[in-house]
Design a protein around this motif. Structure first.
Motif, PDB file in Angstrom:
ATOM      1  N   ALA A  99       0.771  -1.286  -0.132  1.00 49.72           N
ATOM      2  CA  ALA A  99      -0.205  -0.059   0.099  1.00 49.72           C
ATOM      3  C   ALA A  99       0.873   1.428   0.056  1.00 49.72           C
ATOM      4  CB  ALA A  99      -1.067  -0.213   1.394  1.00 49.72           C
ATOM      5  N   LYS A 100       0.495   2.096  -0.831  1.00 49.27           N
ATOM      6  CA  LYS A 100       1.342   3.352  -0.866  1.00 49.27           C
ATOM      7  C   LYS A 100       0.955   4.277   0.181  1.00 49.27           C
ATOM      8  CE  LYS A 100       1.803   3.637  -6.011  1.00 49.27           C
ATOM      9  NZ  LYS A 100       1.647   4.646  -6.943  1.00 49.27           N
ATOM     10  N   ARG A 101       2.218   4.920   0.754  1.00 48.80           N
ATOM     11  CA  ARG A 101       1.720   5.893   2.014  1.00 48.80           C
ATOM     12  C   ARG A 101       1.564   7.382   1.395  1.00 48.80           C
ATOM     13  NH1 ARG A 101       7.524   5.850   1.569  1.00 48.80           N
ATOM     14  NH2 ARG A 101       8.539   7.902   1.917  1.00 48.80           N
ATOM     15  N   THR A 102       0.882   8.182   2.261  1.00 51.30           N
ATOM     16  CA  THR A 102       0.713   9.563   1.824  1.00 51.30           C
ATOM     17  C   THR A 102       1.879  10.246   2.625  1.00 51.30           C
ATOM     18  OG1 THR A 102      -1.483   9.240   1.830  1.00 51.30           O
ATOM     19  CG2 THR A 102      -0.725  11.253   1.934  1.00 51.30           C
ATOM     20  N   ASP A 103       2.608  11.262   1.891  1.00 51.42           N
ATOM     21  CA  ASP A 103       3.879  11.649   2.056  1.00 51.42           C
ATOM     22  C   ASP A 103       3.895  13.144   1.621  1.00 51.42           C
ATOM     23  OD1 ASP A 103       6.038  12.583   3.447  1.00 51.42           O
ATOM     24  OD2 ASP A 103       7.207  10.854   2.777  1.00 51.42           O
ATOM     25  N   THR A 104       2.883  14.108   1.873  1.00 56.35           N
ATOM     26  CA  THR A 104       3.042  15.223   1.289  1.00 56.35           C
ATOM     27  C   THR A 104       4.406  16.034   1.404  1.00 56.35           C
ATOM     28  OG1 THR A 104       1.860  16.254   3.254  1.00 56.35           O
ATOM     29  CG2 THR A 104       0.457  15.603   1.383  1.00 56.35           C
ATOM     30  N   GLN A 105       4.982  15.896   2.641  1.00 49.31           N
ATOM     31  CA  GLN A 105       6.096  16.626   2.814  1.00 49.31           C
ATOM     32  C   GLN A 105       7.356  16.277   1.828  1.00 49.31           C
ATOM     33  OE1 GLN A 105       7.362  15.745   6.844  1.00 49.31           O
ATOM     34  NE2 GLN A 105       6.025  17.224   7.752  1.00 49.31           N
ATOM     35  N   LEU A 106       7.259  14.811   1.459  1.00 46.62           N
ATOM     36  CA  LEU A 106       8.182  14.513   0.235  1.00 46.62           C
ATOM     37  C   LEU A 106       7.923  15.210  -0.834  1.00 46.62           C
ATOM     38  CD1 LEU A 106      10.843  13.068  -0.352  1.00 46.62           C
ATOM     39  CD2 LEU A 106       9.409  10.879  -0.884  1.00 46.62           C
ATOM     40  N   LEU A 107       6.540  15.195  -1.282  1.00 48.74           N
ATOM     41  CA  LEU A 107       6.105  15.781  -2.488  1.00 48.74           C
ATOM     42  C   LEU A 107       6.568  17.326  -2.591  1.00 48.74           C
ATOM     43  CD1 LEU A 107       2.648  14.297  -2.893  1.00 48.74           C
ATOM     44  CD2 LEU A 107       4.760  13.669  -4.000  1.00 48.74           C
ATOM     45  N   VAL A 108       6.454  18.072  -1.380  1.00 56.54           N
ATOM     46  CA  VAL A 108       6.671  19.252  -1.360  1.00 56.54           C
ATOM     47  C   VAL A 108       8.288  19.536  -1.615  1.00 56.54           C
ATOM     48  CG1 VAL A 108       6.919  21.179   0.312  1.00 56.54           C
ATOM     49  CG2 VAL A 108       5.043  20.089  -0.007  1.00 56.54           C
ATOM     50  N   LYS A 127       0.762  23.852  -3.645  1.00 60.16           N
ATOM     51  CA  LYS A 127      -0.218  22.877  -4.069  1.00 60.16           C
ATOM     52  C   LYS A 127      -0.253  21.570  -3.789  1.00 60.16           C
ATOM     53  CE  LYS A 127      -1.814  25.217  -8.394  1.00 60.16           C
ATOM     54  NZ  LYS A 127      -2.309  24.804 -10.031  1.00 60.16           N
ATOM     55  N   ALA A 128       1.032  20.839  -3.684  1.00 58.21           N
ATOM     56  CA  ALA A 128       1.226  19.494  -3.189  1.00 58.21           C
ATOM     57  C   ALA A 128       1.002  19.336  -1.598  1.00 58.21           C
ATOM     58  CB  ALA A 128       2.747  19.212  -3.435  1.00 58.21           C
ATOM     59  N   ASP A 135       2.196   7.742  -2.391  1.00 55.73           N
ATOM     60  CA  ASP A 135       1.022   8.352  -3.093  1.00 55.73           C
ATOM     61  C   ASP A 135       0.984   9.727  -3.679  1.00 55.73           C
ATOM     62  OD1 ASP A 135      -1.664   7.572  -4.148  1.00 55.73           O
ATOM     63  OD2 ASP A 135      -2.691   8.895  -2.537  1.00 55.73           O
ATOM     64  N   GLY A 136       0.796   9.910  -5.096  1.00 54.88           N
ATOM     65  CA  GLY A 136       0.972  10.654  -5.890  1.00 54.88           C
ATOM     66  C   GLY A 136       2.365  11.120  -6.344  1.00 54.88           C
ATOM     67  N   MET A 137       3.279  10.496  -5.999  1.00 57.30           N
ATOM     68  CA  MET A 137       4.528  10.744  -6.461  1.00 57.30           C
ATOM     69  C   MET A 137       4.940  10.339  -7.910  1.00 57.30           C
ATOM     70  SD  MET A 137       7.957  11.923  -5.836  1.00 57.30           S
ATOM     71  CE  MET A 137       8.143  11.881  -4.319  1.00 57.30           C
ATOM     72  N   ASP A 138       4.167   9.544  -8.494  1.00 56.02           N
ATOM     73  CA  ASP A 138       4.581   9.315 -10.037  1.00 56.02           C
ATOM     74  C   ASP A 138       3.679  10.519 -10.674  1.00 56.02           C
ATOM     75  OD1 ASP A 138       5.214   7.704 -11.928  1.00 56.02           O
ATOM     76  OD2 ASP A 138       2.959   7.129 -12.437  1.00 56.02           O
ATOM     77  N   GLU A 139       2.718  10.974 -10.293  1.00 58.68           N
ATOM     78  CA  GLU A 139       2.091  12.173 -11.177  1.00 58.68           C
ATOM     79  C   GLU A 139       3.005  13.549 -11.096  1.00 58.68           C
ATOM     80  OE1 GLU A 139      -1.682  14.878 -11.121  1.00 58.68           O
ATOM     81  OE2 GLU A 139      -1.415  13.545  -9.426  1.00 58.68           O
ATOM     82  N   HIS A 140       3.144  13.648  -9.688  1.00 62.06           N
ATOM     83  CA  HIS A 140       4.075  14.787  -9.439  1.00 62.06           C
ATOM     84  C   HIS A 140       5.603  14.582  -9.978  1.00 62.06           C
ATOM     85  CE1 HIS A 140       1.588  16.956  -6.562  1.00 62.06           C
ATOM     86  NE2 HIS A 140       1.122  16.109  -6.455  1.00 62.06           N
TER      87      HIS A 140
END
Length: 120
Positions: free
Chosen positions: A8-17, A103-104, A49-54
């Protein structure tokens, strides 16, 4: 016996930022704004989660900015239009990673304009 996939993918908005803001390394090293997000995207796209798109949008944006900058160099001889476009590219390359980092952090999708889709 069944095997259960626990990937399962984890949510990590700090890494996206951080991935978006790492593009600003271009102003320090000259090429780090492409290398660091590329490494983060390739290593974390299956776990965050979301890293591929970003990550794809960041790499497409960085490659597009490099291409626009290379195309602007010959345009310098055309009444200085290349200088204006290089200034515009410099401003856009500084502002858009900050806007998309915000936005991320809010859980929104990135939006970079003037981007050629090299990676889908």
């Amino acid at each position: 016996m069944q095997t259960i996939n626990h990937t399962a993918k984890r949510t990590d908005t700090q890494l996206l930022v951080l991935t978006h803001l790492s593009q600003l390394l271009t102003y320090i090293t000259g090429f780090g704004g492409l290398v660091v997000p590329l490494i983060l995207w390739l290593t974390q796209k299956d776990t965050v989660d979301g890293m591929d798109e970003h990550g794809k949008s960041i790499i497409n944006f960085q490659l597009s900015m490099w291409l626009w900058a290379i195309l602007s160099i010959p345009a310098i001889f055309l009444f200085g239009l290349g200088i204006l476009s290089l200034i515009f590219i410099g401003v856009v390359s500084f502002v858009l990673p900050i806007v998309n980092a915000i936005k991320a952090s809010n859980g929104e999708s990135p939006s970079y304009f003037m981007t050629i889709q090299f990676i889908n």
